[in-house]
Write a protein that holds these residues in place. Sequence first.
Motif, PDB file in Angstrom:
ATOM      1  N   ARG A 149       0.139 -11.436  -1.796  1.00 58.49           N
ATOM      2  CA  ARG A 149       0.666 -10.447  -0.856  1.00 58.49           C
ATOM      3  C   ARG A 149      -0.218  -9.214  -0.861  1.00 58.49           C
ATOM      4  NH1 ARG A 149       6.040  -7.935  -3.295  1.00 58.49           N
ATOM      5  NH2 ARG A 149       5.014  -6.620  -4.838  1.00 58.49           N
ATOM      6  N   ALA A 150      -0.179  -8.518   0.235  1.00 65.79           N
ATOM      7  CA  ALA A 150      -0.926  -7.265   0.343  1.00 65.79           C
ATOM      8  C   ALA A 150       0.094  -6.134   0.358  1.00 65.79           C
ATOM      9  CB  ALA A 150      -1.764  -7.257   1.616  1.00 65.79           C
ATOM     10  N   VAL A 151       0.083  -5.325  -0.675  1.00 62.70           N
ATOM     11  CA  VAL A 151       1.010  -4.197  -0.732  1.00 62.70           C
ATOM     12  C   VAL A 151       0.292  -2.991  -0.108  1.00 62.70           C
ATOM     13  CG1 VAL A 151       2.424  -2.742  -2.221  1.00 62.70           C
ATOM     14  CG2 VAL A 151       2.021  -5.151  -2.828  1.00 62.70           C
ATOM     15  N   ILE A 152       0.948  -2.397   0.885  1.00 64.07           N
ATOM     16  CA  ILE A 152       0.345  -1.267   1.605  1.00 64.07           C
ATOM     17  C   ILE A 152       0.994   0.025   1.107  1.00 64.07           C
ATOM     18  CG2 ILE A 152      -0.155  -0.299   3.885  1.00 64.07           C
ATOM     19  CD1 ILE A 152      -1.340  -3.141   3.258  1.00 64.07           C
ATOM     20  N   HIS A 153       0.165   0.954   0.676  1.00 64.48           N
ATOM     21  CA  HIS A 153       0.656   2.190   0.076  1.00 64.48           C
ATOM     22  C   HIS A 153       0.645   3.315   1.117  1.00 64.48           C
ATOM     23  CE1 HIS A 153       0.072  -0.163  -3.526  1.00 64.48           C
ATOM     24  NE2 HIS A 153      -1.216  -0.279  -3.263  1.00 64.48           N
ATOM     25  N   SER A 154       1.832   3.582   1.694  1.00 65.02           N
ATOM     26  CA  SER A 154       1.907   4.609   2.748  1.00 65.02           C
ATOM     27  C   SER A 154       1.483   5.966   2.224  1.00 65.02           C
ATOM     28  CB  SER A 154       3.329   4.743   3.290  1.00 65.02           C
ATOM     29  OG  SER A 154       3.970   3.525   3.317  1.00 65.02           O
ATOM     30  N   GLN A 155       1.836   6.225   0.979  1.00 64.22           N
ATOM     31  CA  GLN A 155       1.471   7.530   0.408  1.00 64.22           C
ATOM     32  C   GLN A 155      -0.042   7.705   0.338  1.00 64.22           C
ATOM     33  OE1 GLN A 155       3.681   7.754  -3.291  1.00 64.22           O
ATOM     34  NE2 GLN A 155       4.201   9.889  -2.792  1.00 64.22           N
ATOM     35  N   ALA A 156      -0.741   6.626   0.021  1.00 66.00           N
ATOM     36  CA  ALA A 156      -2.205   6.699  -0.027  1.00 66.00           C
ATOM     37  C   ALA A 156      -2.756   6.946   1.369  1.00 66.00           C
ATOM     38  CB  ALA A 156      -2.771   5.403  -0.611  1.00 66.00           C
ATOM     39  N   LEU A 157      -2.185   6.284   2.370  1.00 71.44           N
ATOM     40  CA  LEU A 157      -2.639   6.509   3.751  1.00 71.44           C
ATOM     41  C   LEU A 157      -2.490   7.982   4.114  1.00 71.44           C
ATOM     42  CD1 LEU A 157      -0.996   3.383   5.414  1.00 71.44           C
ATOM     43  CD2 LEU A 157      -3.460   3.821   5.282  1.00 71.44           C
TER      44      LEU A 157
ATOM     45  N   MET B  54      -4.440  -0.436  -0.057  1.00 71.00           N
ATOM     46  CA  MET B  54      -3.951  -1.811  -0.167  1.00 71.00           C
ATOM     47  C   MET B  54      -4.191  -2.351  -1.570  1.00 71.00           C
ATOM     48  SD  MET B  54      -5.277  -5.353   1.613  1.00 71.00           S
ATOM     49  CE  MET B  54      -5.051  -4.839   3.302  1.00 71.00           C
ATOM     50  N   THR B  55      -3.176  -3.037  -2.096  1.00 67.81           N
ATOM     51  CA  THR B  55      -3.377  -3.880  -3.272  1.00 67.81           C
ATOM     52  C   THR B  55      -3.186  -5.320  -2.826  1.00 67.81           C
ATOM     53  OG1 THR B  55      -2.454  -2.156  -4.698  1.00 67.81           O
ATOM     54  CG2 THR B  55      -2.653  -4.362  -5.639  1.00 67.81           C
ATOM     55  N   LEU B  56      -4.237  -6.129  -2.941  1.00 69.35           N
ATOM     56  CA  LEU B  56      -4.115  -7.555  -2.644  1.00 69.35           C
ATOM     57  C   LEU B  56      -3.864  -8.247  -3.969  1.00 69.35           C
ATOM     58  CD1 LEU B  56      -4.257  -9.708  -0.395  1.00 69.35           C
ATOM     59  CD2 LEU B  56      -6.676  -9.996  -0.981  1.00 69.35           C
TER      60      LEU B  56
ATOM     61  N   LEU C 134      -6.671  -8.848  -6.726  1.00 66.20           N
ATOM     62  CA  LEU C 134      -7.936  -9.289  -6.114  1.00 66.20           C
ATOM     63  C   LEU C 134      -8.743  -8.069  -5.693  1.00 66.20           C
ATOM     64  CD1 LEU C 134      -6.163 -12.106  -4.186  1.00 66.20           C
ATOM     65  CD2 LEU C 134      -7.811 -12.467  -6.016  1.00 66.20           C
ATOM     66  N   TRP C 135      -8.039  -7.091  -5.138  1.00 67.96           N
ATOM     67  CA  TRP C 135      -8.597  -5.750  -4.977  1.00 67.96           C
ATOM     68  C   TRP C 135      -7.463  -4.759  -4.855  1.00 67.96           C
ATOM     69  CZ3 TRP C 135     -10.446  -8.911  -0.558  1.00 67.96           C
ATOM     70  CH2 TRP C 135      -9.693  -8.736   0.597  1.00 67.96           C
ATOM     71  N   GLY C 136      -7.791  -3.490  -5.046  1.00 67.42           N
ATOM     72  CA  GLY C 136      -6.743  -2.467  -5.005  1.00 67.42           C
ATOM     73  C   GLY C 136      -7.175  -1.261  -5.807  1.00 67.42           C
TER      74      GLY C 136
END
Length: 356
Positions: A3-11, A232-234, A322-324
């Motif tokens: 899953r790809a976790v999307i970090h709104s705070q980082a955006l 994103m954290t994949l 995988l990345w993040g």
Amino acid sequence: MIRAVIHSQALRANLQRLREVAPDSRIMAVVKANAYGHGLVPVALALADADAFAVARIEEAVALRAAGVRRPVVLLEGVFTGDQLEEAARLELDLVVHQPDQLQLLADLRSTHRFVVWLKIDTGMNRLGFRVEQFAVALQRLQALSERVREIRVLTHLARADEPADPMNSLQVQRFSALVQGLGLPLSIANSAALLANPQAHADWVRPGLALYGVSPLPGRTAAQLGLVPAMTLETRVISLRQVPAGETVGYGATWRAARDSQVAIIAAGYGDGLPWGLPLGTRLLVGGQALPLVGRVSMDMLAVDVTDSQQSVSVGTPVQLWGPQLPVEQMAASAGTLPYELLCGISQRVPLILG
Ligand SMILES: *Cc1c(COP(=O)(O)O)cnc(C)c1O
């Protein structure tokens, strides 16, 4: 699993950071290609403070309007048919106009809508835009369409912004400035790289994409050095563990042979999720928080990592990044011989995007 976790705070933090870097410019947040794989609508909602959004295809603009986004939305390639132009009028989209037939479409418009139009000038990229010597005529034609055009703005795009010391940057900026000098029109030049490395290119509007997602557009500078946070954290998990005796191989093509008795973790991620098939042996992934090397070929749904040297015990269910934030996507891109842009845009549909 993956899953790809999307970090709104980082955006939001990245948007704020870019405002600090270009305090006198308005920000057109580039959310094309499903917001670089981060999810078009959730990203636009997280970046509700952006001054405008930019997309490549009219379908993306339709989705933004359907989601209730009321901010200006710019079609970076404009429209190509009369029907698209009518739809753009209905949705109150802003248009890039980069070739004569788009001027003709405007002249033929039936609706009474008056557009904000970004006239695009080709100052050396040779992709889209009126050539410098065509600018005056294009501008005149646009000014003559005042019943269709509410405001005219001008943009160009730099070919080598990620190499800020290259003279092509100042050459393009100079060509652009000479052309628009004294016209009093709002201007835009900078993508992420120019925003971060070339204050001369800031102008009235900046157009960051990659940097908003917390990824460095500048080779040799990390996102952290630029004050950006990965959005994103994949992530996925270990689904099996096996002992591979010395001398045996792992995976299709038997491209990796164990030099010692090894423990190998099988991980739920593959090219079916958008990872590159050609990821080289030794590419590091974070297994249980520790950077460990890929072994064997990436297959459709799985890949393998040599966890023999892991300090912690690895078991079925151990999380894998995988990345993040702990493993920048720039590193896998460098290892794979590609760009973070391509990895992010390449995440496949089966990978769920989770707001975190
Ligand atoms: C994609 C795009 C951008 C954003 O580029 P980044 O390198 O992601 O910041 C800006 N302007 C135009 C015209 C683009 O097509």
